[in-house]
Each structure stands twice: as structure tokens, then as C-alpha cells.
Design an enzyme around this catalytic site. Structure first.
Site, mmCIF file in Angstrom:
data_model
loop_
_atom_site.group_PDB
_atom_site.id
_atom_site.type_symbol
_atom_site.label_atom_id
_atom_site.label_comp_id
_atom_site.label_asym_id
_atom_site.label_seq_id
_atom_site.Cartn_x
_atom_site.Cartn_y
_atom_site.Cartn_z
ATOM 1 N N LYS A 1 2.853 39.243 -3.590
ATOM 2 C CA LYS A 1 1.441 38.986 -3.863
ATOM 3 C C LYS A 1 0.604 40.213 -3.489
ATOM 4 O O LYS A 1 1.118 41.208 -2.988
ATOM 5 C CB LYS A 1 0.984 37.757 -3.076
ATOM 6 N N ASP B 1 -2.732 37.676 -12.853
ATOM 7 C CA ASP B 1 -3.686 36.871 -12.104
ATOM 8 C C ASP B 1 -5.097 36.955 -12.675
ATOM 9 O O ASP B 1 -5.671 38.043 -12.796
ATOM 10 C CB ASP B 1 -3.690 37.323 -10.642
ATOM 11 N N ARG C 1 0.816 -1.214 0.000
ATOM 12 C CA ARG C 1 0.000 0.000 0.000
ATOM 13 C C ARG C 1 0.850 1.265 0.000
ATOM 14 O O ARG C 1 0.550 2.231 -0.706
ATOM 15 C CB ARG C 1 -0.967 -0.015 1.196
#
Length: 283
Positions: free
Chosen positions: A170, A221, A103
């Protein structure tokens, strides 16, 4: 495009931590109770859906760390496109270890291959343009090195790796600093000459302001293809142009045709569906 797997020094702690999470204090109680310790098996790892493979080093380490007697023979390399039923690897060794590591190995391989697969879809969609596809910092905590590697396996490129290797101003930085020019001025005054400076802009006025003071790159953006085309004209080759927002395999071609240099896509790392890969026992 060449790409290099992250160092074992980076990959092994991630795989080891995942195995510890799975094994806990008692180990694999099911395999220990059901499978004789001396039993050996050969298993085949195969794709159940078409996609691009990434993460074979992590998968191999999962088996090795559980039992060094397990060997994994790769039939493809990371970056290979596979179809349903294609054999990816053959694994041989003690059956208990194979089942214990299964897994963890498939989780890493399926997740990273999923990222490589969706990246390749967008890369193919813009292949007739100059634009490159890049990822972001929107990554699974702790797995950034591997997820950014998977993007490269799918034909994409990496944006900044973290907060430390480039300046990306930003909208909130701009708001707190009091404007685009002031934010850029402060950044330039406080970082070394080797550090690139990029600024996010939402309007043409902000873009013109950034171009007047000068930056290395501009993040455009959530602009439409028509707006991006105008933005590219304003920049005029003076900075790298990066489009962000609303980029999918269906929209990528039109966005890239605007002339931008980069398509920045966050969902390829944070929301890529896992590629279905199985482990089948042959003997």
C-alpha cells in the site's frame, strides 16, 4: 459460480460465542418464566424484503446449540434470491429453545444475507463486462470468514483473506520503503514463490514503475473511468488490474467498462444493510 460454506469448525465457535453473550450466567429468563418447558412450536422464517440469502448454516447452528431437539427444514439454499413473504425455513421444536435462539439466528442470517444482497446488486451491474467484484479486509472483527462467504453467495469473489496469504504493498509501504520499485524488490526477496505480489498505485508514473519491475496485480486507487482506461492500456495484460474507491451499484458499470479485471468494494462487508427476515409462530 460454486461456493462452499465455511467449515463447522469455523462457524460453530462464532455462533456459540454469540449465544454465550446473549445468555450470560442466567440464561433466557423471560422464556423460562413465561413458556412451559414441555411446550412445542412450529415457526416459519420468512423474508420481509427481497434479497439474496446467506448464513443458513449459522442460523441452524444457533437453534441446534440451544436445543438439539429443534429441527430446521430449509426451503431455499444460500445464494437463492427471495422476495417479500417467501419462506426460507421451517423450524420445529421446544418453544423455549426457539425463542432463545431466535435473535442469534436472525442476526447472523440477516447480516450475511444483507452482504450477499448488495454484492449481487454490483455483480448484476457489471454482468455485461469482464470484471469481477471482490471484497476486502474491511470486515467485522471475528466474522471475516462468514462475511467473505456471504460475498461469494452474492456472486462476488474474495480478495486476499488476511495479511498472511498475499502481499499487498500500500501507499504507506511505498513511502517507508522509499518508492514503488524498492518496495516490490524487498517483497520479492522475502516471500516464497507461491505468494502473489500486488502494489497500490495512485499515478501513472507509479504504475509504469511497477510494470517495469513486474508484479502480479496492481491496485488502481480512486481513479476515474477515463484514468482506469488509460491504466489498463499501460498494463497491457501484464498484470491483473483492480479498481478501488467510489464503487457503488450506480457507478460500477462505468468503472467496469474501463476494462479492469476486478472491482474491489469494501463497503459490501462493513456497511451492508441487514436484510429484514422475520420468524413467525404458526402453532
Amino acid at each position: 459460480m460454486p461456493f462452499v460454506s465455511p467449515s463447522r469448525l469455523i462457524v460453530e465457535p462464532l455462533v456459540r460465542a454469540t449465544l454465550i453473550e446473549d445468555l450470560g450466567l442466567a440464561g433466557d429468563v423471560t422464556s423460562a418464566a413465561v413458556i412451559p418447558s414441555e411446550h412445542r412450536s412450529t415457526v416459519v422464517m420468512a423474508a420481509r424484503k427481497a434479497g439474496v440469502i446467506a448464513g443458513l448454516d449459522a442460523a441452524a447452528l444457533a437453534f441446534e446449540l440451544v436445543d438439539p431437539a429443534i429441527t430446521m427444514t430449509r426451503h431455499v439454499q444460500d445464494g437463492t434470491t427471495v422476495g417479500p413473504g417467501d419462506t426460507i425455513a421451517t423450524i420445529e421444536g421446544p418453544s423455549r429453545g426457539l425463542l432463545t435462539a431466535e435473535r442469534t439466528a436472525l442476526n447472523f442470517l440477516g447480516h450475511l444475507s444483507g452482504i450477499a444482497t448488495v454484492t449481487a446488486r454490483i455483480v448484476n451491474a457489471v454482468s455485461n463486462t469482464r470484471a469481477a467484484v471482490v471484497c476486502t479486509r474491511k470486515t467485522t472483527p471475528g466474522l471475516r470468514a462468514l462475511e467473505k462467504y456471504a460475498v461469494r453467495a452474492g456472486g462476488g469473489l474474495n480478495h486476499r483473506f488476511a495479511l498472511y496469504d498475499a502481499v499487498l504493498i500500500k501507499d504507506n509501504h511505498v513511502a517507508i520503503a522509499g518508492g514503488v520499485s524498492e518496495a516490490i524488490r524487498r517483497a520479492r526477496a522475502n516471500v516464497g514463490h507461491m505468494v502473489k505480489i500486488e502494489v497500490e498505485v495512485d499515478t501513472f508514473d507509479q504504475l509504469r514503475e511497477a510494470m517495469e519491475i513486474g508484479v502480479d496485480a496492481v491496485l488502481l486507487d480512486n481513479m476515474t473511468p477515463e484514468q482506469l482506461r488509460e491504466a489498463v492500456t499501460i498494463v497491457g495484460g501484464r498484470a491483473i488490474t483492480e479498481a478501488s474507491g467510489g464503487i457503488t451499484p450506480e457507478t460500477a458499470a462505468a468503472i467496469a467498462a474501463s476494462g479492469v479485471d476486478l472491482l474491489s468494494v469494501g463497503w459490501i462487508t462493513h456497511s451492508a444493510p441487514t436484510l429484514d427476515i422475520g420468524l413467525d409462530f404458526h402453532s
